[in-house]
Design a protein around this motif. Structure first.
Motif, mmCIF file in Angstrom:
data_model
loop_
_atom_site.group_PDB
_atom_site.id
_atom_site.type_symbol
_atom_site.label_atom_id
_atom_site.label_comp_id
_atom_site.label_asym_id
_atom_site.label_seq_id
_atom_site.Cartn_x
_atom_site.Cartn_y
_atom_site.Cartn_z
ATOM 1 N N PHE A 133 -1.810 1.949 10.206
ATOM 2 C CA PHE A 133 -0.632 1.664 9.518
ATOM 3 C C PHE A 133 0.707 2.053 10.450
ATOM 4 O O PHE A 133 1.638 1.695 10.627
ATOM 5 N N GLU A 134 0.202 2.958 11.556
ATOM 6 C CA GLU A 134 1.294 3.394 12.603
ATOM 7 C C GLU A 134 1.651 1.970 13.496
ATOM 8 O O GLU A 134 2.673 1.817 13.608
ATOM 9 N N LEU A 135 0.607 1.378 13.657
ATOM 10 C CA LEU A 135 0.572 0.303 14.523
ATOM 11 C C LEU A 135 1.486 -0.979 13.730
ATOM 12 O O LEU A 135 2.121 -1.606 14.344
ATOM 13 N N SER A 136 1.242 -0.870 12.263
ATOM 14 C CA SER A 136 1.999 -1.799 11.572
ATOM 15 C C SER A 136 3.218 -1.699 11.487
ATOM 16 O O SER A 136 4.258 -2.826 11.412
ATOM 17 N N ILE A 137 3.757 -0.392 11.689
ATOM 18 C CA ILE A 137 5.284 -0.163 11.703
ATOM 19 C C ILE A 137 5.890 -0.915 13.089
ATOM 20 O O ILE A 137 6.689 -1.495 13.056
ATOM 21 N N ARG A 138 4.976 -0.500 14.326
ATOM 22 C CA ARG A 138 5.412 -1.073 15.410
ATOM 23 C C ARG A 138 5.362 -2.722 15.534
ATOM 24 O O ARG A 138 6.103 -3.249 16.061
ATOM 25 N N TRP A 139 4.546 -3.186 14.681
ATOM 26 C CA TRP A 139 4.567 -4.725 14.826
ATOM 27 C C TRP A 139 5.381 -5.370 13.739
ATOM 28 O O TRP A 139 5.526 -6.488 13.523
ATOM 29 N N GLY A 140 6.221 -4.379 12.963
ATOM 30 C CA GLY A 140 7.106 -4.882 11.977
ATOM 31 C C GLY A 140 6.556 -5.388 10.446
ATOM 32 O O GLY A 140 7.233 -6.145 10.076
ATOM 33 N N TRP A 141 5.371 -4.918 10.401
ATOM 34 C CA TRP A 141 4.887 -5.288 9.159
ATOM 35 C C TRP A 141 5.216 -4.336 8.101
ATOM 36 O O TRP A 141 5.241 -4.867 6.723
ATOM 37 N N ILE A 198 0.772 -1.178 -0.059
ATOM 38 C CA ILE A 198 -0.120 0.021 -0.071
ATOM 39 C C ILE A 198 0.721 1.401 0.061
ATOM 40 O O ILE A 198 1.723 1.304 0.800
ATOM 41 N N GLY A 199 0.597 2.103 -0.892
ATOM 42 C CA GLY A 199 1.411 3.205 -1.089
ATOM 43 C C GLY A 199 0.582 4.602 -0.770
ATOM 44 O O GLY A 199 -0.634 4.563 -0.589
ATOM 45 N N HIS A 200 1.328 5.834 -0.736
ATOM 46 C CA HIS A 200 0.542 6.968 -0.433
ATOM 47 C C HIS A 200 -0.447 7.186 -1.546
ATOM 48 O O HIS A 200 -1.507 7.888 -1.131
ATOM 49 N N ALA A 227 -14.584 10.967 5.298
ATOM 50 C CA ALA A 227 -13.382 10.758 4.565
ATOM 51 C C ALA A 227 -12.158 10.955 5.652
ATOM 52 O O ALA A 227 -11.168 10.213 5.706
ATOM 53 N N ASN A 228 -12.221 12.090 6.359
ATOM 54 C CA ASN A 228 -11.146 12.354 7.473
ATOM 55 C C ASN A 228 -11.263 11.249 8.568
ATOM 56 O O ASN A 228 -9.813 10.893 8.902
ATOM 57 N N ARG A 229 -12.276 10.850 8.916
ATOM 58 C CA ARG A 229 -12.195 9.925 9.922
ATOM 59 C C ARG A 229 -11.592 8.452 9.518
ATOM 60 O O ARG A 229 -10.998 7.954 10.275
ATOM 61 N N THR A 230 -12.052 8.225 8.035
ATOM 62 C CA THR A 230 -11.455 7.115 7.345
ATOM 63 C C THR A 230 -9.755 7.228 7.498
ATOM 64 O O THR A 230 -9.280 6.204 7.626
ATOM 65 N N LEU A 231 -9.532 8.243 7.110
ATOM 66 C CA LEU A 231 -7.924 8.850 6.945
ATOM 67 C C LEU A 231 -7.304 8.396 8.434
ATOM 68 O O LEU A 231 -6.273 7.828 8.199
ATOM 69 N N ALA A 232 -7.985 9.045 9.242
ATOM 70 C CA ALA A 232 -7.393 8.742 10.716
ATOM 71 C C ALA A 232 -7.200 7.489 11.057
ATOM 72 O O ALA A 232 -6.356 7.068 11.522
ATOM 73 N N LEU A 233 -8.548 6.575 10.684
ATOM 74 C CA LEU A 233 -8.331 5.268 11.057
ATOM 75 C C LEU A 233 -7.212 4.450 10.284
ATOM 76 O O LEU A 233 -6.420 3.653 10.816
ATOM 77 N N LEU A 234 -7.013 4.816 9.256
ATOM 78 C CA LEU A 234 -5.875 4.190 8.173
ATOM 79 C C LEU A 234 -4.613 4.524 8.769
ATOM 80 O O LEU A 234 -3.619 3.763 8.870
ATOM 81 N N SER A 235 -4.457 5.786 9.312
ATOM 82 C CA SER A 235 -3.256 6.259 9.875
ATOM 83 C C SER A 235 -2.865 5.411 11.072
ATOM 84 O O SER A 235 -1.726 5.226 11.080
ATOM 85 N N LYS A 236 -3.628 5.419 11.829
ATOM 86 C CA LYS A 236 -3.368 4.516 13.052
ATOM 87 C C LYS A 236 -3.282 3.127 12.902
ATOM 88 O O LYS A 236 -2.184 2.800 13.274
ATOM 89 N N ASN A 291 4.472 5.076 7.201
ATOM 90 C CA ASN A 291 3.031 5.146 7.212
ATOM 91 C C ASN A 291 2.406 5.887 5.865
ATOM 92 O O ASN A 291 2.828 6.989 5.659
ATOM 93 N N PRO A 292 2.067 4.942 4.913
ATOM 94 C CA PRO A 292 1.577 5.768 3.865
ATOM 95 C C PRO A 292 0.377 6.618 3.939
ATOM 96 O O PRO A 292 0.040 7.469 2.837
ATOM 97 N N ALA A 293 -0.360 6.743 4.904
ATOM 98 C CA ALA A 293 -1.224 7.706 5.307
ATOM 99 C C ALA A 293 -0.667 9.395 5.458
ATOM 100 O O ALA A 293 -1.428 10.270 5.525
ATOM 101 N N LYS A 294 0.656 9.038 6.037
ATOM 102 C CA LYS A 294 1.215 10.476 6.149
ATOM 103 C C LYS A 294 1.282 11.300 5.253
ATOM 104 O O LYS A 294 1.853 10.981 4.108
ATOM 105 N N GLY A 295 0.851 12.628 5.437
ATOM 106 C CA GLY A 295 1.032 13.463 4.353
ATOM 107 C C GLY A 295 -0.234 13.642 3.584
ATOM 108 O O GLY A 295 -0.066 14.526 2.711
#
Length: 384
Positions: free
Chosen positions: A176-184, A146-148, A165-174, A188-192
């Motif tokens: 993907f943030e957790l996916s980084i912590r889990w090493g996946w 998944i890319g930006h 739309a913004n609530r969905t974006l916030a959910l995706l960002s969270k 975070n492609p939702a950043k920016g």
């Protein structure tokens, strides 16, 4: 380990030894040639992850016709540059190999984060966005793929409903943030992704509308639901806090509502002082109930609170002749009348349980009348 200025000719001349050895390039730190005792030579990189501090090593390819020295060095520069900017190429390769999909990420997000840490209503909203928006678009896609642009396209497709739309974006960002912590994955492609502007609601009842609403509540046959709305108007509480309230949460002698942390949006216990009218309302409700009843506003199912006020609310608004007004707007009505009566924004914010002063700032313009009256004090003195 030995260092050499690696080149195509140097790589060809290096001989195997009885143990595996790595020759590191003097010119490009982290790029090396691994030579095994059987003579197999491979280009590798090694770096230290900026997130975990761990040393990582990755094989680029085996020396031979499939990859030239120049191509291997170019790829090494790309990977090492990515690592220097906070990426983790090894973790990304492992994720791709594991084949974790967005559906897997959604499941782990719900089980490891949402359900243990969020309110049931918030979890329900997350599930609604996952099942209705996110998973239909990318459930089978690999998390690492998944890319930006994918997130941007999904967000743009919801332009007609900017808040959603913004609530969905916030959910995706969270997620993907957790996916980084889990090493996946390593980023975070939702950043920016820029959010859509949101028009904040500024709807509350005038004195006349409030009077009409009160009469409609008094005349409705469902007085349990009517009392729930009355308590909301008197306290400015969220309707979910009102409907799930238990008698053990109230100290009627001292005049306090102790909201438990698992019922409040900020997840902290709140002590809300109650007015005499609110105490009288609660006392009258309690007088008509059995002593062992736990819920202040019980629903039709035993042991469960009122679940839905939609039909009741539509009927009340229709009777009162009020339009474009939601139950949550009762909270705005409570706050706006307090501010316009001269109470300070910090006091109103504390009563509403706001942790951010900017949240209460939306009512600032309503303080105009008290300020104007204060300004007239000096004018009246000069006039005399």
């Amino acid at each position: 380990m030995p260092k050499l200025k690696l080149s195509k000719s140097v790589v060809e001349k290096i001989a195997a030894r009885d143990v595996e050895i790595v020759h590191w390039d003097e010119a490009l730190r982290g790029f090396g040639l691994r030579v095994k005792p059987n003579g197999t030579k491979s280009y590798i990189i090694q770096y230290r992850s900026r997130k975990t501090g761990r040393s990582k090593r990755q094989t680029i390819g085996q020396v031979g016709p499939l990859i030239s020295f120049a191509a291997a060095r170019k790829e090494a520069m790309r990977l090492l540059s990515e690592a220097a900017q906070g990426g983790d190429p090894v973790a990304e390769k492992q994720t791709a190999r594991q084949g974790k999909t967005v559906s897997d990420l959604a499941s782990q997000y719900l089980s490891h984060h949402a359900r243990p840490k969020k309110r049931p209503k918030s979890v329900a909203n997350d599930i609604s966005m996952l099942n209705g928006i996110i998973l239909p678009c990318m459930s089978t896609r690999l998390v690492a793929e998944i890319g930006h642009s994918d997130v941007q396209a999904l967000h743009n497709g919801l332009a007609d409903t900017p808040y959603r739309a913004n609530r969905t974006l916030a959910l995706l960002s969270k997620m993907f943030e957790l996916s980084i912590r889990w090493g996946w994955r390593s980023d975070n492609p939702a950043k920016g992704v820029e959010r859509f502007p949101e028009e904040k609601r500024h709807r509350w009842l005038s004195e006349d509308e409030l009077s009409r609403l009160t009469r409609a509540l008094d005349e409705h046959p469902n007085q349990t639901a009517a009392s729930a709305i009355r308590l909301q108007l008197l306290t400015g509480a969220r309707i979910g806090e009102v409907l799930t309230a238990k008698w053990q949460d109230f100290d009627l002698n001292r005049g306090f509502w102790i909201k438990p942390s698992h019922h409040t949006k900020q997840k902290r216990t709140e002590h809300l002082p109650l007015s005499g009218t609110a105490l009288a309302l609660l006392s009258s409700i309690k007088a008509g109930m059995d002593a062992d009843d736990e819920l202040v506003f019980p629903g039709r199912v035993a042991g469960q609170p009122i679940k839905d006020l939609k039909r009741f609310w539509k009927a009340v608004l229709r009777e009162a002749g009020i339009t474009n007004y939601r139950i949550h707007d009762n909270r705005h009505t409570h706050a706006s009348h307090l501010v316009s009566s001269g109470l300070s924004l910090p006091i109103v914010g504390r009563l509403l349980g706001h942790t951010n002063p900017l949240t209460t700032q939306r009512y600032a313009h309503l303080a105009d009348n008290p300020l104007r009256e204060a300004a007239e004090v000096m004018a009246s003195k000069l006039a005399r």
